[in-house]
Write a protein that holds these residues in place. Sequence first.
Motif, PDB file in Angstrom:
ATOM      1  N   ALA A   1       0.832  -1.208   0.000  1.00  0.00           N
ATOM      2  CA  ALA A   1       0.000   0.000   0.000  1.00  0.00           C
ATOM      3  C   ALA A   1       0.865   1.256   0.000  1.00  0.00           C
ATOM      4  CB  ALA A   1      -0.935  -0.007   1.211  1.00  0.00           C
ATOM      5  N   ALA A   2       2.019   1.193   0.665  1.00  0.00           N
ATOM      6  CA  ALA A   2       2.924   2.351   0.675  1.00  0.00           C
ATOM      7  C   ALA A   2       3.441   2.640  -0.732  1.00  0.00           C
ATOM      8  CB  ALA A   2       4.083   2.091   1.626  1.00  0.00           C
ATOM      9  N   VAL A   3       3.756   1.596  -1.496  1.00  0.00           N
ATOM     10  CA  VAL A   3       4.173   1.789  -2.891  1.00  0.00           C
ATOM     11  C   VAL A   3       3.042   2.432  -3.689  1.00  0.00           C
ATOM     12  CG1 VAL A   3       4.821   0.613  -5.026  1.00  0.00           C
ATOM     13  CG2 VAL A   3       5.835  -0.097  -2.851  1.00  0.00           C
ATOM     14  N   ALA A   4       1.823   1.902  -3.517  1.00  0.00           N
ATOM     15  CA  ALA A   4       0.674   2.451  -4.240  1.00  0.00           C
ATOM     16  C   ALA A   4       0.420   3.898  -3.851  1.00  0.00           C
ATOM     17  CB  ALA A   4      -0.565   1.600  -3.961  1.00  0.00           C
ATOM     18  N   ALA A   5       0.627   4.226  -2.581  1.00  0.00           N
ATOM     19  CA  ALA A   5       0.407   5.598  -2.115  1.00  0.00           C
ATOM     20  C   ALA A   5       1.407   6.565  -2.739  1.00  0.00           C
ATOM     21  CB  ALA A   5       0.496   5.653  -0.591  1.00  0.00           C
ATOM     22  N   LEU A   6       2.655   6.110  -2.909  1.00  0.00           N
ATOM     23  CA  LEU A   6       3.661   6.977  -3.536  1.00  0.00           C
ATOM     24  C   LEU A   6       3.316   7.250  -4.997  1.00  0.00           C
ATOM     25  CD1 LEU A   6       6.847   5.447  -1.919  1.00  0.00           C
ATOM     26  CD2 LEU A   6       6.072   7.816  -1.677  1.00  0.00           C
TER      27      LEU A   6
END
Length: 381
Positions: free
Chosen positions: A264-269
């Motif tokens: 999710a952190a990758v998607a948020a970036l």
Amino acid sequence: MDEALLRSLTPGVLGILVRRGADFAAAEDAVQDALVEAVRVWPEDPPRDAKGWLVTVAWRRFLDATRADTARRRREDLVEEEPAAGPASAVDDTLRLYFLCAHPSLTPSSAVALTLRAVGGLTTRQIARAYLVPEATMAQRISRAKRTVSGVRFDRPGDVATVLRVLYLVFNEGYSGDVDLAAEAIRLTRQLAARVDHPEVAGLLALMLLHHARRAARTASDGSLVPLAEQDRSRWDTASIAEGVAILQAALARDRLGEFQAQAAVAALHADAPSAEDTDWVQIVEWYDELVRLTDNPVVRLNRAVAVGEADGPRAGLTALAALDDSLPRHTAAAAYLHERDGDLATAARLYAEAAHKAPDLAERDHLTRQAARLNARLGR
């Protein structure tokens, strides 16, 4: 008739019957009979307590179906000990179903189908349409899954990680027919998040919301795929992005990192970047490093290699890619992209054509074929 209400009540009703001692297969059949009866009766005579009505009717149907067998006396003793209706312990009953449907004895496809049927409240026909298989095939799959979990006792806590993987499989199926499986997966994960205080449940919900926010921009008007870098970001759902980021931040603050939070952190970036050029690829590589540490998944390593190619240049990406098995899904497509970035258009065109032959679906195959054709045109072929 409020179909959404019936679907929301289904897991709780089924859970109560299972807790009372009904085996899963018989309980699920009884609940389906009660739902049919509700569709027939409620428009003219709506109940004051919808869930209690369904529990009462389903339990009676279950007793009718079992009265003639050798377990009659035990079942009748149970009904004397339990109230005839009511939503008692609804949270525990619903959780019981999540863990039951994600039982490790089931194959992933069976676990997904059973979850959609028992927890999602979808009909066999709806699930079959969503998976583009004949209804009879899906009915057999669900029947086998019900037989497998019948008699399973919950004397130990269920595995949240297994439940999350089943829900992630549902989400990744996307949508077709009259059932939007991505939206259904989000609904079910919201339901689970309301019942389980676990950062990875929140992480999966955030991941789904962030991916789903880009859905409208993923395809062009002719149905062709639009790569992330070329998507019209004004079509992204900013409300879903904001919700996903807020859920993720709260989960990360608990300092119990898991793979869904890292994804999710990758998607948020990606979602946070106003343009493809503004993407923080260095931080994305760092999150992929965390994912490799958590999972050591070869597909994660492949995605990391592409991110390295963006952060440190295509040669660095190709070096990282060379360390991986070239039979990995989308390995050839990733190599084609990185060779194009490195200026080797002839190799990239050849690899795009090879990747098209290996593509898992028609849309991806068409996209890769167009990429090969585009480069061949530039090369004057």
